[in-house]
Design a protein around this motif. Structure first.
Motif, PDB file in Angstrom:
ATOM      1  N   LYS A  46       0.832  -1.214   0.000  1.00 53.45           N
ATOM      2  CA  LYS A  46       0.000   0.000   0.000  1.00 53.45           C
ATOM      3  C   LYS A  46       0.865   1.263   0.000  1.00 53.45           C
ATOM      4  CE  LYS A  46      -3.256   2.229   3.286  1.00 53.45           C
ATOM      5  NZ  LYS A  46      -4.519   2.369   2.557  1.00 53.45           N
ATOM      6  N   THR A 149       4.243   9.690   7.140  1.00 53.65           N
ATOM      7  CA  THR A 149       3.553   8.539   7.730  1.00 53.65           C
ATOM      8  C   THR A 149       4.416   7.793   8.733  1.00 53.65           C
ATOM      9  OG1 THR A 149       2.259   8.240   5.701  1.00 53.65           O
ATOM     10  CG2 THR A 149       2.409   6.343   7.172  1.00 53.65           C
ATOM     11  N   ILE A 227      -5.482   4.728  19.354  1.00 48.56           N
ATOM     12  CA  ILE A 227      -5.877   5.839  18.475  1.00 48.56           C
ATOM     13  C   ILE A 227      -5.969   7.136  19.279  1.00 48.56           C
ATOM     14  CG2 ILE A 227      -7.800   6.749  17.111  1.00 48.56           C
ATOM     15  CD1 ILE A 227      -8.234   3.890  16.062  1.00 48.56           C
ATOM     16  N   ASP A 237      -5.539  10.890  10.369  1.00 47.69           N
ATOM     17  CA  ASP A 237      -5.746   9.806   9.394  1.00 47.69           C
ATOM     18  C   ASP A 237      -5.231   8.478   9.939  1.00 47.69           C
ATOM     19  OD1 ASP A 237      -6.765  11.739   7.684  1.00 47.69           O
ATOM     20  OD2 ASP A 237      -4.842  12.038   6.673  1.00 47.69           O
ATOM     21  N   GLY A 239      -5.250   4.677  11.084  1.00 49.10           N
ATOM     22  CA  GLY A 239      -5.911   3.425  10.749  1.00 49.10           C
ATOM     23  C   GLY A 239      -5.310   2.273  11.521  1.00 49.10           C
ATOM     24  N   ALA A 240      -6.157   1.347  11.962  1.00 52.13           N
ATOM     25  CA  ALA A 240      -5.707   0.134  12.642  1.00 52.13           C
ATOM     26  C   ALA A 240      -5.969  -1.057  11.725  1.00 52.13           C
ATOM     27  CB  ALA A 240      -6.451  -0.043  13.964  1.00 52.13           C
ATOM     28  N   TYR A 241      -5.026  -1.996  11.687  1.00 52.06           N
ATOM     29  CA  TYR A 241      -5.098  -3.120  10.759  1.00 52.06           C
ATOM     30  C   TYR A 241      -4.823  -4.430  11.498  1.00 52.06           C
ATOM     31  CZ  TYR A 241      -4.797   0.642   7.343  1.00 52.06           C
ATOM     32  OH  TYR A 241      -5.037   1.787   6.624  1.00 52.06           O
ATOM     33  N   GLU A 246      -6.076  -6.020   7.217  1.00 52.64           N
ATOM     34  CA  GLU A 246      -7.410  -5.464   6.959  1.00 52.64           C
ATOM     35  C   GLU A 246      -7.720  -4.352   7.958  1.00 52.64           C
ATOM     36  OE1 GLU A 246      -9.378  -9.741   5.555  1.00 52.64           O
ATOM     37  OE2 GLU A 246      -9.442  -9.102   7.665  1.00 52.64           O
ATOM     38  N   LEU A 247      -8.312  -3.271   7.469  1.00 49.95           N
ATOM     39  CA  LEU A 247      -8.675  -2.154   8.325  1.00 49.95           C
ATOM     40  C   LEU A 247      -9.764  -2.580   9.308  1.00 49.95           C
ATOM     41  CD1 LEU A 247      -8.185   0.936   8.741  1.00 49.95           C
ATOM     42  CD2 LEU A 247     -10.116   1.313   7.188  1.00 49.95           C
ATOM     43  N   SER A 249     -11.841  -1.641  13.338  1.00 54.08           N
ATOM     44  CA  SER A 249     -12.082  -0.714  14.442  1.00 54.08           C
ATOM     45  C   SER A 249     -12.030  -1.445  15.777  1.00 54.08           C
ATOM     46  CB  SER A 249     -13.442  -0.032  14.281  1.00 54.08           C
ATOM     47  OG  SER A 249     -14.478  -0.995  14.214  1.00 54.08           O
ATOM     48  N   TYR A 259      -0.649  -0.111  13.023  1.00 57.68           N
ATOM     49  CA  TYR A 259      -1.197   1.249  12.957  1.00 57.68           C
ATOM     50  C   TYR A 259      -0.451   2.061  11.896  1.00 57.68           C
ATOM     51  CZ  TYR A 259      -3.352  -0.048  17.376  1.00 57.68           C
ATOM     52  OH  TYR A 259      -4.081  -0.700  18.353  1.00 57.68           O
ATOM     53  N   ALA A 261      -0.462   6.149  10.600  1.00 55.11           N
ATOM     54  CA  ALA A 261      -0.953   7.493  10.921  1.00 55.11           C
ATOM     55  C   ALA A 261      -0.091   8.519  10.211  1.00 55.11           C
ATOM     56  CB  ALA A 261      -0.908   7.727  12.427  1.00 55.11           C
TER      57      ALA A 261
END
Length: 263
Positions: A46, A149, A227, A237, A239-241, A246-247, A249, A259, A261
């Motif tokens: 990604k 990032t 977070i 921005d 995101g946790a995976y 996979e993203l 919550s 993570y 960010a």
């Protein structure tokens, strides 16, 4: 004059964890690691378009597991670790790149807004107490360029096997199980001694899990609280995976969570 509060767990966690990571068997273990984890493969893919132009800081470089992938794909690569033996090892492995002995809690050797991407892989950020963790995240934020990032992983407090030895998560009666049970019994007195330094509150836990024969104290946190930490420092921005990249919550299946960010 008021005396500063003495917090023995802070000293214990730093010194004890560093001592463990310096042991010959542990050094050999990390030196032998070559492959990325599935989530890392997904997330690095990604990030690939950005990495080719990036000035990268790889914290907790260890035996160079992530160096193998990141160094040839980045514009400029620097790896640091607080274990001198690891730095000697990666310098011998890789003739390109810069490798320095350094502590993530104080990145004073780097100017503000230096890096396009900072990586702290394999839960290295979990080897310190809470206050030091916040220092690390703040230092990462300082050395990142605006819009740059950070990626790191951290043990998941919501993992459904939290506090269980890894070999009890999928119980199968075989020779390995017997060996693990005997090892557990042998090292259990060490575990009892280490448990005195555990922390468990509403925000996080610091646990003596079975890693390296109960010789570490490791920080665990749930996704929401992590977070929140990042938000408070100024990251956005976020995101946790999960372990498959996979993203998510919320997650109870992943032993640790990744993570991403931006500053």
């Amino acid at each position: 004059m008021r005396r500063k509060e003495f917090r023995p767990e802070k000293v214990v966690i730093y010194l004890l964890n560093k001592k463990t990571y310096s042991k010959a068997k542990v050094l050999d273990y990390y030196a032998g690691l070559e492959k990325l984890f599935p989530a890392e493969e997904v997330l690095f893919e990604k990030l690939a378009p950005k990495l080719s132009k990036a000035k990268v800081l790889d914290i907790g470089v260890g035996g160079g597991r992530t160096t193998k992938y990141i160094l040839p794909r980045s514009r400029e690569y620097t790896g640091i670790d607080y274990i001198p033996e690891f730095i000697d090892l990666v310098k011998n492995k890789y003739k390109e790149g810069t490798f320095l002995c350094g502590d993530a809690r104080n990145l004073e050797g780097f100017d503000d807004e230096t890096f396009d991407f900072v990586l702290f892989s394999y839960n290295g950020i979990d080897a310190v107490v809470h206050d030091d963790r916040i220092k690390i995240l703040a230092e990462i934020h300082r050395v990142l360029k605006p819009g740059a990032t950070v990626m790191f992983s951290s043990h998941n407090r919501r993992y459904r096997h939290f506090k269980k030895p890894y070999w009890l998560t999928e119980l199968r009666f075989n020779v390995s199980l017997i060996k693990n049970m005997l090892s557990y019994a042998f090292f259990y007195p060490r575990h009892l001694l280490m448990k005195r330094h555990e922390v468990d509150n509403d925000s996080y836990a610091i646990v003596n899990d079975s890693d390296h024969r109960f010789s570490l104290l490791i920080y665990y946190i749930c996704i929401g609280k992590q977070i929140e930490q990042l938000n408070n420092i100024g990251f956005r921005d976020i995101g946790a995976y999960n372990s498959d990249g996979e993203l998510v919550s919320e997650d109870t299946e992943s032993f640790w969570v990744y993570y991403l960010a931006r500053k």
